[in-house]
Design an enzyme around this catalytic site. Structure first.
Site, PDB file in Angstrom:
ATOM      1  N   VAL A  15       0.843  -1.206   0.000  1.00 45.85           N
ATOM      2  CA  VAL A  15       0.000   0.000   0.000  1.00 45.85           C
ATOM      3  C   VAL A  15       0.877   1.254   0.000  1.00 45.85           C
ATOM      4  O   VAL A  15       0.687   2.167  -0.815  1.00 45.85           O
ATOM      5  CB  VAL A  15      -0.960   0.002   1.222  1.00 45.85           C
ATOM      6  CG1 VAL A  15      -1.662   1.341   1.373  1.00 45.85           C
ATOM      7  CG2 VAL A  15      -1.976  -1.122   1.087  1.00 45.85           C
ATOM      8  N   ALA A 120      -3.798   4.883   6.638  1.00 50.21           N
ATOM      9  CA  ALA A 120      -4.449   3.906   5.748  1.00 50.21           C
ATOM     10  C   ALA A 120      -4.535   2.521   6.382  1.00 50.21           C
ATOM     11  O   ALA A 120      -5.315   1.682   5.926  1.00 50.21           O
ATOM     12  CB  ALA A 120      -3.700   3.808   4.425  1.00 50.21           C
ATOM     13  N   VAL A 124      -9.105   1.005   9.480  1.00 50.61           N
ATOM     14  CA  VAL A 124      -8.613   2.383   9.340  1.00 50.61           C
ATOM     15  C   VAL A 124      -9.296   3.379  10.279  1.00 50.61           C
ATOM     16  O   VAL A 124      -8.643   4.284  10.799  1.00 50.61           O
ATOM     17  CB  VAL A 124      -8.651   2.835   7.858  1.00 50.61           C
ATOM     18  CG1 VAL A 124     -10.075   3.019   7.350  1.00 50.61           C
ATOM     19  CG2 VAL A 124      -7.850   4.095   7.669  1.00 50.61           C
ATOM     20  N   ASP A 125     -10.593   3.211  10.518  1.00 49.11           N
ATOM     21  CA  ASP A 125     -11.286   4.184  11.389  1.00 49.11           C
ATOM     22  C   ASP A 125     -10.746   4.103  12.823  1.00 49.11           C
ATOM     23  O   ASP A 125     -10.610   5.112  13.505  1.00 49.11           O
ATOM     24  CB  ASP A 125     -12.803   3.926  11.369  1.00 49.11           C
ATOM     25  CG  ASP A 125     -13.341   3.922   9.951  1.00 49.11           C
ATOM     26  OD1 ASP A 125     -13.392   5.002   9.346  1.00 49.11           O
ATOM     27  OD2 ASP A 125     -13.670   2.838   9.430  1.00 49.11           O
ATOM     28  N   ALA A 152     -15.018   5.529  -4.408  1.00 51.52           N
ATOM     29  CA  ALA A 152     -14.489   5.481  -5.782  1.00 51.52           C
ATOM     30  C   ALA A 152     -14.993   4.228  -6.494  1.00 51.52           C
ATOM     31  O   ALA A 152     -15.369   4.264  -7.673  1.00 51.52           O
ATOM     32  CB  ALA A 152     -12.961   5.502  -5.755  1.00 51.52           C
ATOM     33  N   ARG A 155     -18.676   4.793  -7.406  1.00 48.44           N
ATOM     34  CA  ARG A 155     -18.852   5.692  -8.548  1.00 48.44           C
ATOM     35  C   ARG A 155     -18.450   4.988  -9.848  1.00 48.44           C
ATOM     36  O   ARG A 155     -19.096   5.156 -10.883  1.00 48.44           O
ATOM     37  CB  ARG A 155     -18.039   6.970  -8.338  1.00 48.44           C
ATOM     38  CG  ARG A 155     -18.589   7.796  -7.188  1.00 48.44           C
ATOM     39  CD  ARG A 155     -17.708   8.972  -6.885  1.00 48.44           C
ATOM     40  NE  ARG A 155     -17.809  10.001  -7.899  1.00 48.44           N
ATOM     41  CZ  ARG A 155     -16.969  11.044  -7.976  1.00 48.44           C
ATOM     42  NH1 ARG A 155     -15.993  11.183  -7.116  1.00 48.44           N
ATOM     43  NH2 ARG A 155     -17.129  11.942  -8.923  1.00 48.44           N
ATOM     44  N   HIS A 177     -15.141   1.765   7.295  1.00 51.20           N
ATOM     45  CA  HIS A 177     -14.562   1.129   6.108  1.00 51.20           C
ATOM     46  C   HIS A 177     -14.553  -0.364   6.421  1.00 51.20           C
ATOM     47  O   HIS A 177     -13.635  -0.870   7.063  1.00 51.20           O
ATOM     48  CB  HIS A 177     -13.136   1.662   5.855  1.00 51.20           C
ATOM     49  CG  HIS A 177     -12.370   0.854   4.849  1.00 51.20           C
ATOM     50  ND1 HIS A 177     -12.756   0.728   3.541  1.00 51.20           N
ATOM     51  CD2 HIS A 177     -11.235   0.125   4.962  1.00 51.20           C
ATOM     52  CE1 HIS A 177     -11.889  -0.035   2.893  1.00 51.20           C
ATOM     53  NE2 HIS A 177     -10.963  -0.419   3.744  1.00 51.20           N
TER      54      HIS A 177
END
Ligand code: NAD
Length: 318
Positions: A15, A120, A124-125, A152, A155, A177
């Site tokens: 990542v 990241a 993550v939260d 993303a 979309r 997440h």
């Protein structure tokens, strides 16, 4: 503001390096410092990226560094983490990752760092919350990637379904997440047309059941990629580069990063993915969407789940 844009990246795994590669290709910063517990790895990655410099339009200074390099950094991005051991519970893993974060954040703060944290590492939260608690800095300057990648993906899938440019789709994934994330469909628009109205008026060409399938596909995307290629990294690396561009450009862009909720959506003391205004000083504000009652219940459930995890790791007591 200084005129060099400096980022320190902690965790030069898949990542971290996808993020670094995106930064290089988009000329997003002027100085990039790589730190990893595996110093040799960070050094090798710096060499590899530097050898690509001649083919990029960038003049970035890239090197493997130390925590004292965080002193003048604008952003410290953390992608470091340990993987789950066989038989290890989720909470045990969380506690181990909290210790990893302590070993990172303490020296970052001792360096005199006064910039923005971008997190990241999963979950993550929670790791973003942990970062804020350990560092004690203004929550507006501690940002998690939240549901930016999920948004993303949403979309992209909606763009594909309706055959329109995903940039003309305005829809968000919100909350954790992870498993309890949700799409507030009442707020989803194609151009300025509500997507639910579009489905209802389309004479069976599009349907609301397909929207539910798309939100499930978004939720399962990471698992599907992991089954196929063991890990996901390009998408999140690009999402991180996008957040960094919003910060350096002082764009006040709306991104579903993980932000600390302080009464918004009826939630407190929890970081979760919500449409947030991102600019030079971090989170400039949170957009409170008009959720339906059902959507608000999903938000409550997601935040409740996150608060439960925070309680389990006992970070507030330390
Ligand atoms: P990886 O194993 O490839 O990289 C992790 C790196 O962290 C390694 O290089 C390791 O040496 C380093 N590290 C471990 N402990 C450290 C310490 N104490 N100090 C400094 N460095 C340390 O893992 P990855 O695939 O790059 O994933 C990294 C994290 O990103 C994971 O938590 C993963 O779940 C998460 N992730 C998040 C998203 C998202 O949407 N937020 C998406 C994909 C992955």
């Amino acid at each position: 503001m200084r005129n060099t844009r400096k980022i320190v990246l902690v965790g030069t795994g898949l990542v971290g390096m996808s993020f670094a590669y995106a930064l290089l290709n988009q000329s997003t910063c002027d100085e990039l410092v790589l730190i990893d517990i595996d110093k040799k790895r960070a050094m090798g990655e710096a060499m590899d990226l530097n050898h690509g410099l001649a083919f990029s339009g960038s003049h970035m200074k890239i090197y493997a560094g130390e925590y004292n390099d965080c002193a003048g950094a604008d952003i410290v991005a953390i992608c470091a983490g340990v993987a789950q051991k066989p038989g290890e519970s989720r909470v045990d893993l969380l506690q181990r990752n909290t210790e990893v974060f302590r070993s990172i954040i303490d020296p970052v703060m001792e360096s005199g760092f006064g910039g923005i944290f971008l997190i990241a590492t999963n979950p993550v939260d929670i790791m973003t919350y942990v970062t804020q608690k350990i560092s004690g800095i203004d929550p507006k300057r501690v940002i998690g990637t939240g549901t930016t990648l999920d948004t993303a993906r949403l979309r992209y899938m909606l763009g594909d379904y309706f055959s329109v440019d995903p940039r003309n789709i305005h829809a968000y994934v919100m909350g954790e997440h992870g498993e309890t994330e949700f799409v507030p469909w009442s707020q989803a628009l194609l151009a300025t047309k509500p997507i639910l109205s579009l489905c209802e008026e389309s004479g069976h060409r599009y349907c609301c059941q397909d929207m539910e399938k798309i939100s499930q596909d978004v939720k399962n995307a990471a698992q599907k990629i992991i089954e196929a290629k063991k890990a996901t990294y390009y998408g999140i690396g690009m999402a991180m580069a996008r957040i960094v561009r919003a910060i350096f450009g002082n764009e006040s862009s709306i991104l579903t990063v993980s932000s600390l909720l302080n009464g918004e959506y009826g939630q407190n003391n929890v970081y979760a993915g919500v449409p947030s205004i991102v600019g030079r000083n971090g989170i400039g504000g949170i957009i409170s969407l008009s959720l339906t009652r059902e959507e608000q219940e999903k938000m409550d459930k997601s935040c409740e789940f996150l608060r439960g995890l925070i309680k389990d790791i006992g970070i507030n007591k330390q």
